[in-house]
Write an enzyme that holds these catalytic residues in place. Structure first.
Site, PDB file in Angstrom:
ATOM      1  N   GLY A 218       0.814  -1.202   0.000  1.00 11.15           N
ATOM      2  CA  GLY A 218       0.000   0.000   0.000  1.00 11.15           C
ATOM      3  C   GLY A 218       0.850   1.255   0.000  1.00 11.15           C
ATOM      4  N   SER A 219       0.313   2.313   0.599  1.00  9.89           N
ATOM      5  CA  SER A 219       0.968   3.620   0.520  1.00  9.89           C
ATOM      6  C   SER A 219       2.267   3.717   1.299  1.00  9.89           C
ATOM      7  CB  SER A 219       0.000   4.706   0.988  1.00  9.89           C
ATOM      8  OG  SER A 219      -1.067   4.847   0.071  1.00  9.89           O
ATOM      9  N   THR A 220       2.579   2.722   2.147  1.00 10.86           N
ATOM     10  CA  THR A 220       3.887   2.754   2.814  1.00 10.86           C
ATOM     11  C   THR A 220       5.004   2.674   1.785  1.00 10.86           C
ATOM     12  OG1 THR A 220       3.906   0.352   3.161  1.00 10.86           O
ATOM     13  CG2 THR A 220       2.995   1.723   4.934  1.00 10.86           C
ATOM     14  N   PHE A 221       4.708   2.069   0.622  1.00  5.78           N
ATOM     15  CA  PHE A 221       5.744   1.933  -0.411  1.00  5.78           C
ATOM     16  C   PHE A 221       6.069   3.273  -1.064  1.00  5.78           C
ATOM     17  CE2 PHE A 221       7.717   0.732  -4.414  1.00  5.78           C
ATOM     18  CZ  PHE A 221       8.600  -0.247  -3.986  1.00  5.78           C
ATOM     19  N   LYS A 222       5.243   4.273  -0.867  1.00  2.04           N
ATOM     20  CA  LYS A 222       5.510   5.594  -1.440  1.00  2.04           C
ATOM     21  C   LYS A 222       6.824   6.176  -0.928  1.00  2.04           C
ATOM     22  CE  LYS A 222       0.623   6.514  -2.256  1.00  2.04           C
ATOM     23  NZ  LYS A 222      -0.613   7.173  -1.772  1.00  2.04           N
TER      24      LYS A 222
END
Length: 488
Positions: A218-222
């Site tokens: 999810g957005s942690t990979f941003k």
């Protein structure tokens, strides 16, 4: 000697020679293999003939041994707070074998390791009962307890690391199991074993989700995508406009990617991470390109199939993908997948000014007299990003916690950096999403004692209530606080 007798004599001689060759093969060539064969009952009888050495956390044993009442297997294994520590220790069962630290360090724990030869010989001469050695872990009991309590009856995992050394401070997976319940050979042990097997329990309590399960990040990979954009010169400053439209049409498709909220059009990196703009980071991933995204992800530890802690972690994947998929990978919703340990490594490298340390959870191996047999030293795994890029990422992640989606991770008197994530999964997002949070804590002296990753699979929650900031961030906060408080 007549011809028939001569033939019989030669034949008998060959039989004797064959027996001698076979005997030497078994005694010398195959001796070690046979001695360690789990199907060799004598091996298990020897393994449980004396109390097993202990696994140590914060100077205290979290394991023990008791007399089992079995004629062959005199002692069986016990655990203190077994369900909480099972993702670290694994199990050791007279009937069902062993796994994780209990298996990997079995020679030390049983006292049969070759490095204990001199000690065992001395004990044999003096008539002293053979004793197993101990495995001293890097774990922090307070952090482990905070993580286990925080997850409670929810399905999920927590991994916490000391960024400066790579020492694993907490490793929790829920639902869990108590390995004490099937340490012996009784019917009750067999029943307890069958209850935790995946085929009988869909929650799969024996799955170590912190190390062995991979999730869409999810957005942690941003954070990784931002690192790739900065490292490859796609953007230079975190406060510079990114020229991103809203919505953003995925390359080579007619699909428009949107955001959960406004304010993302042409947003800078700091603001885009603060409010988690899908469009900005999908465009960044496309601008960086798949090859460079893979290169950056691998510097953080992705695509490493041999990451040992010493328990082998599942491989986190950033794949070779086409352009539209690569854009989705950039926001953690494509084909990429990560373990909680892997995402803790990402936060750890950022907190450690770009240097990624090898994660490990065994500090020392000791003999029964406390002599140190082996000590593990911190090892650098890679320079994930430059110190300059790491400091920019820190500013961005700290803004997320100060005034963005991660405010529930704030700790009084401590600078916290973080990133929330709500990862969709299932066909056409049909399943309830996973709640993610990655973070680190920075003290007033500039040190960063802990980095944490939390993932929650809460099937009981309302779909609209499942967010990284709502479910995962408070758990990370408690784990970070526990580490900080334990150092006072």
């Amino acid at each position: 000697m007549n011809k028939p007798l001569r033939r019989i004599a030669i034949f008998c001689g060959l039989l004797v020679l064959t027996l001698l060759l076979r005997d030497n093969w078994l005694q010398y060539v195959k001796a070690d293999t046979l001695a360690s064969d789990t199907d060799n009952r004598r091996v298990n009888i020897t393994r449980y003939a004396s109390p097993r050495g202990d696994i140590i956390v914060d100077g205290k044993a979290i394991t023990g041994s008791v007399e089992s009442g079995d004629n062959d297997f005199k002692y069986k294994r016990t655990w203190k707070d077994g369900a909480m520590w099972a993702p670290v220790t694994g199990f050791s069962s007279q009937a069902f074998g062993a796994n994780q630290l209990e298996k990997l360090e079995d020679g030390i724990l049983t006292g049969t390791d070759n490095r204990l030869f001199f000690r065992n010989t001395l004990d044999m001469i003096t008539g002293k009962q053979k004793e197993g050695g101990s495995v001293v872990t890097t774990l922090n009991a307070a952090a482990q307890k905070a993580a286990y309590k925080g997850l409670g009856n929810k399905k999920g995992a927590v991994a916490a690391i000391d960024p400066a050394t790579g020492k694993i401070l907490a490793l929790v997976s829920t639902p869990s199991y108590d390995p004490s319940t099937f340490a012996g050979t009784s019917d009750n042990d067999s029943k307890a074993w069958n209850k935790v097997l995946k085929k009988n329990n869909p929650d799969d309590p024996m799955l170590n989700r912190a190390l062995r399960e991979t999730y869409p990040p999810g957005s942690t990979f941003k954070v990784v995508t931002a690192a790739a954009a900065l490292e490859n010169g796609v953007v230079s400053g975190i406060d510079d406009p990114t020229k991103t439209p809203d919505p953003f049409k995925l390359p080579q498709t007619t699909t428009n990617l949107t955001n959960e909220h406004g304010g993302c059009e042409n947003a800078n990196l700091r603001e885009a991470l603060r409010v988690s703009c899908n469009t900005v980071f999908a465009k960044m991933a496309d601008n960086v390109g798949n090859d460079k995204m893979i290169e950056q992800a691998e510097k953080f530890g992705f695509n490493n199939a041999t990451l040992d802690t010493p328990v082998r972690a599942a491989e986190s994947i950033y794949p070779k993908d086409n352009r539209p998929q690569n854009s989705l990978d950039g926001i953690g919703q494509g084909s990429n997948r990560a373990t909680p340990l892997q995402m803790a490594m990402v936060a750890s490298a950022v907190a450690n000014n770009g240097k990624l340390m090898q994660p490990y959870m065994v500090d020392q191996l000791r003999a029964s007299n406390l002599d140190v047999i082996e000590t593990n030293e911190p090892k650098e795994l890679s320079q994930a990003v430059s110190s300059e890029t790491a400091q920019k990422l820190q500013q961005m992640m700290e803004t997320v916690v100060k005034s963005g989606t991660g405010t529930s991770a704030q700790i009084n008197g401590v600078t916290v950096g973080g990133k929330t994530g709500t990862a969709q999964h299932g066909l056409n997002n049909s399943e309830k999403p996973y709640a993610w949070f990655i973070s680190y804590a920075k003290l007033s002296d500039g040190s960063t004692p802990v980095a944490v990753a939390v993932v929650v699979e809460d099937g009981a929650a309302n779909r609209g209530d499942i967010t990284g900031g709502g479910l995962a961030a408070p758990i990370a906060k408690d784990v970070m606080k526990a580490v900080i408080d334990s150092k006072k």
